[in-house]
Design an enzyme around this catalytic site. Structure first.
Site, short mmCIF file in Angstrom:
data_model
loop_
_atom_site.label_atom_id
_atom_site.label_comp_id
_atom_site.label_asym_id
_atom_site.label_seq_id
_atom_site.Cartn_x
_atom_site.Cartn_y
_atom_site.Cartn_z
N CYS A 1 0.83 -1.20 0.00
CA CYS A 1 0.00 0.00 0.00
C CYS A 1 0.87 1.26 0.00
O CYS A 1 1.68 1.46 0.92
CB CYS A 1 -0.93 0.02 1.21
SG CYS A 1 -1.93 1.52 1.29
N HIS B 1 -8.95 7.23 0.24
CA HIS B 1 -8.39 8.41 -0.41
C HIS B 1 -9.42 9.02 -1.36
O HIS B 1 -10.35 8.36 -1.81
CB HIS B 1 -7.12 8.05 -1.20
CG HIS B 1 -7.36 7.18 -2.40
ND1 HIS B 1 -7.62 5.82 -2.30
CD2 HIS B 1 -7.39 7.47 -3.72
CE1 HIS B 1 -7.78 5.31 -3.52
NE2 HIS B 1 -7.66 6.29 -4.40
N GLN C 1 -9.69 12.16 -4.69
CA GLN C 1 -8.88 12.74 -5.75
C GLN C 1 -9.36 14.16 -6.05
O GLN C 1 -10.55 14.47 -5.89
CB GLN C 1 -8.95 11.89 -7.01
CG GLN C 1 -8.44 10.47 -6.82
CD GLN C 1 -8.44 9.67 -8.10
OE1 GLN C 1 -7.80 10.03 -9.08
NE2 GLN C 1 -9.18 8.57 -8.10
#
Length: 317
Positions: free
Chosen positions: A34, A143, A145
């Site tokens: 990761c 996460h 973007q």
């Protein structure tokens, strides 16, 4: 030879396509470990939420001129793509994070939006999160973007045009009118608090397509005050918790932040849209011929029924 990222103009649909051939080399599901877990090279240091450049960007701040072809239009894909690692915890989700932590995430989204809009070549800042295997997530660490685009995306352009037409004809915000209707009728209402309201719209395409609107007319994330950021964190967490309690597993979804285009905020209203593909416990909505070929969504669920289903779950939390 792999070309650098570039834009190609579709003269039939009058829209830009981003072409980025190198992106197929990006890792899938952490096959090389990761890259966002603490200690990884990409995220060194002490942080709670961090914004980093995308190692496999679809846009670049400095981009070479693409190979041209007679009769067609192309240009450099000049822009910025960032990853916001929203938690140090590899298995975190929006509904397992604390509200305080989500406030930090939202504040960073707002900060990066404001910063990117200062770049002259950026025409639109698009913030989004892809979550879950059902929509093709390639890295499971939480996460989001941020795309600093050199053009206004087609959906945002259409929303903005509709808002302009409505305000010319009715002298008020189209989005504010919809918010007022949904709060008044309550039949598609999912949840609300002092500063935000969440509902599945009358015209929803996805079964659980929740839209979250600021009750105050505001066009950008960075225009929200501290109390509004707190309220937004609460309602986003509640919506995702509702999703995840429906069928006994975490929903996959796209969470898209719709902000105004730069210098076009008149009549535009900040909102967040969720697109989960789930329609029943064991059924997904797939885009097929009528959607992909015709551009017309076919919904086989009633927004009123799905809103009631989700509303009841959220009340039980």
């Amino acid at each position: 030879m792999i070309q650098a990222p570039h834009l190609r103009w579709n003269p039939i649909l009058s829209e830009w396509i981003i072409v980025s051939p190198a992106r197929h080399t990006r890792p899938i599901l952490g096959e090389k470990g990761c890259p966002f877990c603490p200690g990884a090279e990409e995220v060194m240091g002490d942080w709670d939420v961090i914004s980093i450049p995308n190692k496999y960007p679809a846009l670049l701040p400095e981009c070479p001129k693409p190979i041209s072809e007679i009769g067609y239009l192309s240009k450099p894909a000049r822009g910025v793509v960032e990853i916001v690692v929203t938690s140090r915890n590899h298995n975190d989700r929006l509904d397992t994070m604390s509200e305080k932590h989500i406030e930090k995430v939202l504040s960073l989204f707002a900060e990066r939006t404001l910063s990117l809009y200062e770049k002259r070549y950026i025409k639109y800042v698009y913030v989004f999160e892809n979550f879950g295997s059902a929509i093709g997530v390639t890295l499971t660490h939480p996460h989001a973007q941020i795309y600093g685009l050199p053009f206004i995306p087609p959906i945002i352009k259409r929303e903005s045009a509709s808002a302009k037409r409505y305000i010319r004809s009715h002298k008020r915000c189209l989005f504010c009118t919809i918010i007022s209707r949904e709060i008044s009728s309550r039949i598609r209402l999912v949840t609300q608090n002092k500063h935000f309201v969440a509902f599945i719209p009358f015209y929803a395409r996805w079964a659980f397509e929740v839209h979250v609107y600021s009750k105050r007319h505001v066009s950008f994330l960075h225009k929200l005050d501290f109390q509004e950021i707190k309220s937004l964190a609460k309602i986003l967490r509640k919506v995702v918790a509702g999703f995840n309690s429906l069928y006994g597993f975490p929903f996959s979804y796209v969470m898209a932040f719709h902000q105004a285009p730069i210098n076009r905020e008149h009549g535009y209203h900040l909102h967040i849209e969720f697109y989960p593909p789930h329609r029943q416990k064991d059924k997904l909505k797939h885009l097929a011929g009528i959607e992909q070929g015709g551009g017309t969504f076919l919904s086989d669920t009633l927004p009123e029924e799905k809103a009631s289903e989700l509303r009841m779950k959220i009340r039980q939390l």
